[in-house]
Design a protein around this motif. Structure first.
Motif: not given
Length: 136
Positions: A14-15, A54-56, A61-62, A77-80
């Protein structure tokens, strides 16, 4: 802010996408001031690039899945961990071919003789296509 119960989606995807979009709109704004169509189109191209960035990052996972995440997973900083399989309600994951149920897809073979789909009586797909021209 740690006591907040809202999941506002502060993620790397997002950022980063927002920062690239701000640069793109700034370039387009400079192009408007200079009356330069090239700068305007360059800025709009950078804005389009921000969508792809953003999509990539979301697919890597970010990003975040739709809805509210557990409190432990709300850090930036937590990855999905579920991004690789895809999120069922996520448009971005669906566009990438992720997050769909595997049992929903049906193989249909197209040949010169016609279309061969699943057998209506048994509900199973044909064992082999009539032609190797194309399979959908």
């Amino acid at each position: 802010m740690s006591g907040s119960h809202h999941d506002e989606g502060h993620t790397v995807a997002g950022w980063t996408g927002c920062a690239v979009a701000v640069v793109g709109t700034s370039v387009a704004g400079v192009g408007m001031c200079l009356r330069s169509a090239a700068w305007i189109w360059l800025g709009l191209g950078v804005v389009g690039l921000s969508v792809l960035v953003t999509w990539g990052l979301h697919l890597a996972g970010w990003g975040k899945p739709p809805g509210i995440r557990p409190v432990a997973e709300r850090g930036m900083r937590v990855r999905d961990r579920g991004a690789r399989a895809g999120h069922p309600a996520c448009v971005g994951c669906r566009l990438a071919g992720r997050g769909r149920g595997r049992s929903v897809s049906t193989v249909v073979a197209v040949s010169a003789q016609g279309v061969q789909g699943p057998d209506a009586a048994s509900g199973s797909a044909p064992s082999e296509p009539a032609s190797s021209e194309s399979a959908v």
